[in-house]
Design a protein around this motif. Structure first.
Motif, PDB file in Angstrom:
ATOM      1  N   THR A  84      18.258   1.373   9.915  1.00  0.00           N
ATOM      2  CA  THR A  84      19.222   1.027   8.870  1.00  0.00           C
ATOM      3  C   THR A  84      20.641   1.196   9.395  1.00  0.00           C
ATOM      4  OG1 THR A  84      17.716   1.719   7.107  1.00  0.00           O
ATOM      5  CG2 THR A  84      20.054   1.623   6.558  1.00  0.00           C
ATOM      6  N   LEU A 111      16.970   9.841   4.885  1.00  0.00           N
ATOM      7  CA  LEU A 111      17.382   9.109   6.077  1.00  0.00           C
ATOM      8  C   LEU A 111      17.875  10.070   7.163  1.00  0.00           C
ATOM      9  CD1 LEU A 111      19.352   6.249   4.282  1.00  0.00           C
ATOM     10  CD2 LEU A 111      17.124   6.034   5.414  1.00  0.00           C
ATOM     11  N   LYS A 119      24.006  -2.249   3.913  1.00  0.00           N
ATOM     12  CA  LYS A 119      23.923  -1.791   2.518  1.00  0.00           C
ATOM     13  C   LYS A 119      24.567  -0.421   2.305  1.00  0.00           C
ATOM     14  CE  LYS A 119      21.789  -5.561   1.784  1.00  0.00           C
ATOM     15  NZ  LYS A 119      22.545  -6.690   1.178  1.00  0.00           N
ATOM     16  N   TYR A 120      25.006   0.202   3.381  1.00  0.00           N
ATOM     17  CA  TYR A 120      25.737   1.465   3.291  1.00  0.00           C
ATOM     18  C   TYR A 120      27.068   1.298   4.023  1.00  0.00           C
ATOM     19  CZ  TYR A 120      21.307   3.593   1.840  1.00  0.00           C
ATOM     20  OH  TYR A 120      20.140   3.905   1.185  1.00  0.00           O
ATOM     21  N   ASN A 145      16.012   6.787  11.669  1.00  0.00           N
ATOM     22  CA  ASN A 145      15.903   5.908  10.501  1.00  0.00           C
ATOM     23  C   ASN A 145      17.189   5.127  10.273  1.00  0.00           C
ATOM     24  OD1 ASN A 145      14.687   8.849   8.853  1.00  0.00           O
ATOM     25  ND2 ASN A 145      13.430   7.372   9.972  1.00  0.00           N
ATOM     26  N   ILE A 146      18.324   5.733  10.678  1.00  0.00           N
ATOM     27  CA  ILE A 146      19.632   5.172  10.363  1.00  0.00           C
ATOM     28  C   ILE A 146      20.579   5.423  11.527  1.00  0.00           C
ATOM     29  CG2 ILE A 146      20.454   7.294   9.199  1.00  0.00           C
ATOM     30  CD1 ILE A 146      21.806   5.401   7.111  1.00  0.00           C
ATOM     31  N   GLY A 196      24.697  -3.257  -2.234  1.00  0.00           N
ATOM     32  CA  GLY A 196      24.962  -2.126  -1.358  1.00  0.00           C
ATOM     33  C   GLY A 196      25.764  -1.041  -2.047  1.00  0.00           C
ATOM     34  N   GLN A 220      11.870   9.464   1.554  1.00  0.00           N
ATOM     35  CA  GLN A 220      12.934   8.467   1.635  1.00  0.00           C
ATOM     36  C   GLN A 220      14.212   8.997   2.288  1.00  0.00           C
ATOM     37  OE1 GLN A 220      12.198   5.325   0.869  1.00  0.00           O
ATOM     38  NE2 GLN A 220      10.156   6.113   0.378  1.00  0.00           N
ATOM     39  N   ILE A 253      18.410  -3.812  12.812  1.00  0.00           N
ATOM     40  CA  ILE A 253      17.451  -4.187  11.778  1.00  0.00           C
ATOM     41  C   ILE A 253      16.137  -4.654  12.389  1.00  0.00           C
ATOM     42  CG2 ILE A 253      17.013  -5.829   9.898  1.00  0.00           C
ATOM     43  CD1 ILE A 253      20.037  -5.640   9.254  1.00  0.00           C
ATOM     44  N   ARG A 300      23.512  -7.722   5.213  1.00  0.00           N
ATOM     45  CA  ARG A 300      22.604  -6.841   5.955  1.00  0.00           C
ATOM     46  C   ARG A 300      22.993  -5.368   5.893  1.00  0.00           C
ATOM     47  NH1 ARG A 300      24.167  -9.882  10.978  1.00  0.00           N
ATOM     48  NH2 ARG A 300      25.747 -10.525   9.471  1.00  0.00           N
TER      49      ARG A 300
END
Length: 519
Positions: free
Chosen positions: A166, A16, A211-212, A125-126, A273, A14, A161, A209
């Motif tokens: 992310t 990122l 969340k961070y 990933n991000i 978030g 998991q 997205i 949308r």
């Protein structure tokens, strides 16, 4: 000949992995749907700073009367008759220092689709980016949102997205409106009110949308320009360092904390978030590890830089060693006022624990020794006199730089009692016209190896972003320092991107989450 052994390490499933930029450094389009930023003014006027009046008191009762009527007040009306502090006109000494600007930069504003396609090809990933406040609210004193800016970030977020990336959004990355200077900018508590209203607009618009969230970029860096001509707002160090920069530090810390409380109280339950704050840090080694005075000054260096923010978040107080150093210097200089501008009791309650996770930015470590009496006497920057150390960048080894990164993580983990941590920026600069890909890959391998050691030691790091996705405007270095995974040709009007030789290393890392270390 003994063959090198390759050690294979794997990041958690998991975890990122990605890359980062900021609006002011890549977007360009400086006059499209937005008002001028502090940086725009700074670049266009070669650091010129006109004389200005900075209001000392916030007329909160009058402001609340306006808000109760549902009206956004005009600052000119609010501040009639208020006491002011006049900042005289200043100009940077070396006008050739800023021979560039951010008018076009990497032109990311016009390249959303193609840039997101590159991010997907890279396998991130991000993606950590910042929202430019004056694209969202070009007139910071009204309730009218900037539709063009709102749509731009909607397109960017949706495109990320759609491509399985992310988004992580920073609300403020040094690009405040030049109009903030009307009432004092970062020096005035009213900046927090403007920041909250802007943040509310962003949370309402994008929180379904994103969340961070991150409230601000490195707070201590934001403060630096109030005592340095090389960073906005560009006040000269011999006049204002060790006074206005301390005011700005506290005000921005409180403002960021209020935005965190806003998110927690009004948005978090529904949007699910998290909201963070960013700290930039370097590890400070004593130049002579066996000398107690060198050891003491290295500790003071840590405490008086990123340690001020870490400790404020922990208990609302700046470190006692920092307070003592400032008071000692003030007394020696015959300075009658309290320069450090510490949090009062209400501000402490606001600041303590005002984060869901910590974004930590790291680039290097340095060695320090105490200033000599002569160096102290000739140092024009009052805050550097408070800190009392002389830095040396040339005698640090790669191993010390990597270990320094781990030391910083241990320090944050200990002081803040095991917080979640995200590495928001970490990068290696390549000079103009140089191919430093071998050194760049080695640097990132060394840092990432220590990051995995931190995870093994139960330090809760959950993500990492390389600075940067593309070559950017690097503030005081202009376009001369190249951090990008993709190169940008700033001499070409179309600002084309090309893969650097280090591209395949990062692509494999992002797509497989595997790190290969040669022993």
């Amino acid at each position: 000949m003994k063959m090198a052994k390759t050690n294979i390490k794997t990041f958690p499933k998991q975890f990122l992995l990605g890359t980062a930029t900021s609006a002011i450094q890549v977007e360009g389009a400086w006059d499209e749907g937005k008002s001028p930023s502090m940086w725009d003014d700074h670049f266009h006027n070669v650091g010129a700073k006109k004389a200005n009046k900075y209001y000392l008191d916030m007329p909160s009762s009058l402001y609340n009367q306006y808000k109760a009527k549902g009206v956004q007040p005009r600052l000119a009306d609010m501040y009639k008759g208020m006491p002011v502090y006049e900042i005289p006109a200043t100009k940077i000494i070396n006008e050739s220092y800023f021979d560039y600007n951010g008018d076009v930069a990497a032109d990311a504003y016009h390249k959303t689709d193609s840039d997101v396609a590159l991010l997907k090809e890279l396998g991130v990933n991000i993606y950590r980016f910042s929202i430019c406040p004056i694209r969202i609210a070009p007139d910071i004193h009204s309730n009218a949102p900037g539709q063009e800016g709102l749509e731009y970030y909607n397109r960017l977020i949706d495109k990320l997205i759609e491509n399985g990336i992310t988004p992580m959004a920073t609300l403020y990355h040094y690009d405040g409106s030049s109009e903030l200077d009307v009432f004092g900018g970062h020096l005035h508590p009213y900046a927090a009110t403007i920041f909250e209203e802007y943040a509310r607009l962003c949370f309402n618009t994008y929180g379904d949308r994103v969340k961070y969230w991150t409230t601000t970029a490195d707070i201590q860096v934001i403060a630096e320009g109030h005592g340095s001509e090389h960073f906005i707002p560009g006040f000269q160090e011999h006049k204002f360092s060790g006074i206005l920069d301390y005011i700005a530090l506290k005000n921005m810390l409180v403002a960021a904390s209020k935005v965190w409380h806003l998110y927690r109280n009004e948005f978090q339950e529904k949007q699910k978030g998290e909201c963070s704050i960013t700290i930039e840090g370097s590890w400070f080694y004593p130049e002579d590890s066996n000398n107690p005075e060198h050891q003491r000054i290295a500790e003071l260096a840590r405490l008086s830089t990123f340690g001020m923010v870490v400790h404020a978040l922990a208990d609302g107080e700046y470190p006692a060693e920092v307070t003592a150093a400032v008071e000692r210097n003030s007394k020696a200089e015959g300075f009658p006022a309290d320069r450090l501008n510490k949090c009062n009791d209400d501000e402490k309650k606001t600041v303590i624990g005002a984060y869901d996770f910590i974004v930590f930015n790291y680039y290097n470590s340095v060695k320090v020794r105490p200033m000599t009496a002569e160096e102290m006497a000739n140092e024009p920057n009052r805050k550097r006199r408070d800190r009392g150390y002389f830095m040396s960048f040339n005698n640090i080894t790669p191993a010390e730089t990597y270990e320094g990164f781990l030391n910083c993580l241990k320090y944050i983990d200990q002081v803040l009692n095991h917080p979640k941590i995200f590495i928001g920026e970490n990068g290696f600069p390549e000079d103009e016209g140089c191919d430093n890909s071998v050194q760049k890959i080695a640097y990132h391998k060394g840092i990432l190896n220590k990051l995995l050691e931190a995870i093994d030691q139960n330090i809760n790091v959950f993500g990492y972003c390389v600075w940067s996705f593309i070559d950017t405007l690097e503030f005081g270095f202009g376009y001369r320092k190249k951090y990008g995974i993709y190169a940008v040709d700033f001499d070409d009007e179309s600002r084309p991107r090309t893969k650097k030789k280090s591209f395949s290393f990062f692509q494999k890392l992002f797509k497989t989450k595997i790190l290969e270390i040669e022993n």
